[in-house]
Design a protein around this motif. Structure first.
Motif, short mmCIF file in Angstrom:
data_model
loop_
_atom_site.label_atom_id
_atom_site.label_comp_id
_atom_site.label_asym_id
_atom_site.label_seq_id
_atom_site.Cartn_x
_atom_site.Cartn_y
_atom_site.Cartn_z
N ASN A 102 0.23 12.55 2.47
CA ASN A 102 -0.02 13.26 3.71
C ASN A 102 -0.56 12.32 4.78
O ASN A 102 -0.13 12.38 5.95
CB ASN A 102 -1.01 14.41 3.48
CG ASN A 102 -1.30 15.19 4.74
OD1 ASN A 102 -2.32 15.01 5.39
ND2 ASN A 102 -0.38 16.07 5.12
N ALA A 103 -1.49 11.43 4.39
CA ALA A 103 -2.04 10.46 5.35
C ALA A 103 -0.95 9.52 5.85
O ALA A 103 -0.90 9.18 7.05
CB ALA A 103 -3.18 9.67 4.70
N ALA A 104 -0.07 9.09 4.94
CA ALA A 104 1.00 8.18 5.33
C ALA A 104 1.99 8.86 6.27
O ALA A 104 2.42 8.27 7.27
CB ALA A 104 1.72 7.68 4.07
N VAL A 105 2.35 10.11 5.98
CA VAL A 105 3.31 10.82 6.81
C VAL A 105 2.70 11.13 8.18
O VAL A 105 3.38 11.05 9.21
CB VAL A 105 3.78 12.11 6.11
CG1 VAL A 105 4.67 12.93 7.03
CG2 VAL A 105 4.53 11.78 4.83
N LYS A 106 1.42 11.47 8.20
CA LYS A 106 0.74 11.73 9.48
C LYS A 106 0.76 10.47 10.35
O LYS A 106 0.92 10.54 11.58
CB LYS A 106 -0.70 12.18 9.23
CG LYS A 106 -0.83 13.59 8.67
CD LYS A 106 -0.46 14.64 9.70
CE LYS A 106 -0.76 16.04 9.21
NZ LYS A 106 -0.35 17.06 10.19
N ALA A 107 0.55 9.29 9.72
CA ALA A 107 0.60 8.03 10.47
C ALA A 107 1.99 7.80 11.04
O ALA A 107 2.14 7.34 12.18
CB ALA A 107 0.19 6.88 9.56
N LEU A 108 3.02 8.12 10.26
CA LEU A 108 4.39 7.98 10.76
C LEU A 108 4.66 8.95 11.91
O LEU A 108 5.37 8.62 12.87
CB LEU A 108 5.39 8.24 9.63
CG LEU A 108 5.44 7.20 8.51
CD1 LEU A 108 6.34 7.69 7.37
CD2 LEU A 108 5.98 5.87 9.05
N LEU A 134 10.66 4.00 11.57
CA LEU A 134 10.47 4.28 10.15
C LEU A 134 10.72 3.03 9.33
O LEU A 134 9.92 2.70 8.43
CB LEU A 134 11.41 5.41 9.71
CG LEU A 134 11.39 5.78 8.22
CD1 LEU A 134 10.02 6.29 7.82
CD2 LEU A 134 12.47 6.83 7.94
N ALA A 135 11.80 2.32 9.61
CA ALA A 135 12.13 1.10 8.88
C ALA A 135 11.05 0.04 9.09
O ALA A 135 10.71 -0.72 8.17
CB ALA A 135 13.49 0.57 9.31
N PRO A 186 0.83 -1.21 0.00
CA PRO A 186 0.00 0.00 0.00
C PRO A 186 0.87 1.26 0.00
O PRO A 186 2.07 1.23 0.28
CB PRO A 186 -0.80 -0.12 1.30
CG PRO A 186 0.07 -0.95 2.20
CD PRO A 186 0.76 -1.93 1.29
N VAL A 187 0.22 2.38 -0.28
CA VAL A 187 0.92 3.66 -0.35
C VAL A 187 1.63 3.98 0.96
O VAL A 187 2.74 4.52 0.97
CB VAL A 187 -0.06 4.78 -0.72
CG1 VAL A 187 0.60 6.15 -0.57
CG2 VAL A 187 -0.57 4.61 -2.14
N THR A 188 1.02 3.64 2.08
CA THR A 188 1.61 3.97 3.38
C THR A 188 2.99 3.35 3.54
O THR A 188 3.95 4.01 3.98
CB THR A 188 0.70 3.50 4.52
OG1 THR A 188 0.35 2.11 4.30
CG2 THR A 188 -0.58 4.32 4.57
N ARG A 189 3.13 2.08 3.16
CA ARG A 189 4.42 1.40 3.31
C ARG A 189 5.42 1.88 2.25
O ARG A 189 6.62 2.00 2.52
CB ARG A 189 4.23 -0.12 3.23
CG ARG A 189 3.46 -0.67 4.43
CD ARG A 189 3.28 -2.17 4.36
NE ARG A 189 4.54 -2.91 4.44
CZ ARG A 189 5.19 -3.19 5.56
NH1 ARG A 189 4.71 -2.78 6.73
NH2 ARG A 189 6.30 -3.87 5.56
N ARG A 190 4.94 2.17 1.05
CA ARG A 190 5.83 2.67 0.01
C ARG A 190 6.34 4.07 0.34
O ARG A 190 7.51 4.39 0.10
CB ARG A 190 5.09 2.68 -1.34
CG ARG A 190 4.84 1.30 -1.92
CD ARG A 190 3.87 1.36 -3.07
NE ARG A 190 4.22 2.38 -4.03
CZ ARG A 190 3.35 3.00 -4.82
NH1 ARG A 190 2.05 2.69 -4.76
NH2 ARG A 190 3.75 3.91 -5.68
#
Length: 230
Positions: A196-202, A223-224, A157-161
């Motif tokens: 933005n959603a992925a970075v917010k989750a991180l 992060l890894a 998914p985009v979040t992991r990529r």
């Protein structure tokens, strides 16, 4: 702005230095091992180039580039899909020894610095057969990378990529990653809202902290762990 194909853009600040030193050439692993004839050619005709994060680069003449720092995203001939990332130690532009520069685009994901040298000097120094061998190896590596990226896009998914791309930028720049979510989205071929959603989750996970025009890496292990690792 310049790229290894002598890329230019009205918005680019370019630093050039003719007559490169051995100390500078030795900063790149490929230049360090080049035959003496090629090092001599690069020392005489090469130049040091730099651009800022977010700059776009467009080819104007055939040169080979050697990345010293930063990261450039390379796009296809239509400028739509990112086909590779060029980080420290990467090379590019070998194909221009056999075909005219196609006008392809590169996007700086980080402040970047590289050495570029005209293809003609390399051809004159080593001959067409040597360049064909180097280009063949370069093309094979690129095909393998494209295959791996295609598999990654199909499975993850985009979040992991997105986490994986930020991890790669961290490896190139350290904990203070000077880039934007728009640039990351463009390199990934997705909407900025998805990044933005992925970075917010991180950020919620304590892996990163968002700043204007930059992403601060707080915990590389987290992060890894969120990245796909491709």
């Amino acid at each position: 702005m310049l790229d290894a194909l002598a890329f230019t853009s009205p918005s680019v600040a370019v630093s050039t230095a003719f007559g490169l030193t051995d100390e500078l050439l030795d900063r790149h692993p490929v230049l360090r091992l080049l035959p003496h004839a090629l090092r001599d050619s690069t020392r005489r005709e090469g130049r040091l180039c730099a651009c800022e994060s977010g700059d776009n680069l467009f080819a104007t003449s055939p040169v080979v580039g050697f990345m010293l720092s930063g990261t450039l995203a390379t796009f296809d001939d239509r400028g739509l899909a990112c086909v590779s990332l060029l980080g420290p130690g990467a090379t590019f532009g070998w194909e221009t020894a056999f075909a005219p520069a196609s006008g392809g685009r590169r996007l700086a994901l980080l402040d970047s610095c590289w050495i570029e040298t005209p293809v003609r000097g390399l051809r004159d120094a080593m001959g067409a057969a040597w360049l064909e061998h180097v280009f063949a190896r370069h093309a094979l590596d690129r095909i393998q990378r494209l295959q791996a990226d295609s598999a990654c896009h199909a499975v993850h998914p985009v979040t992991r990529r997105a986490a994986n791309l930020i991890r790669r930028l961290y490896q190139a720049a350290g904990p203070d990653v000077r880039t934007t979510q728009s640039a990351i989205a463009e390199a990934m071929g997705v909407q900025r809202t998805s990044v933005n959603a992925a970075v917010k989750a991180l950020e919620r996970a304590g892996a990163v902290s968002l700043r204007r025009g930059r992403i601060q890496i707080l915990c590389h292990e987290r992060l890894a762990g969120a990245a796909c690792g491709c």
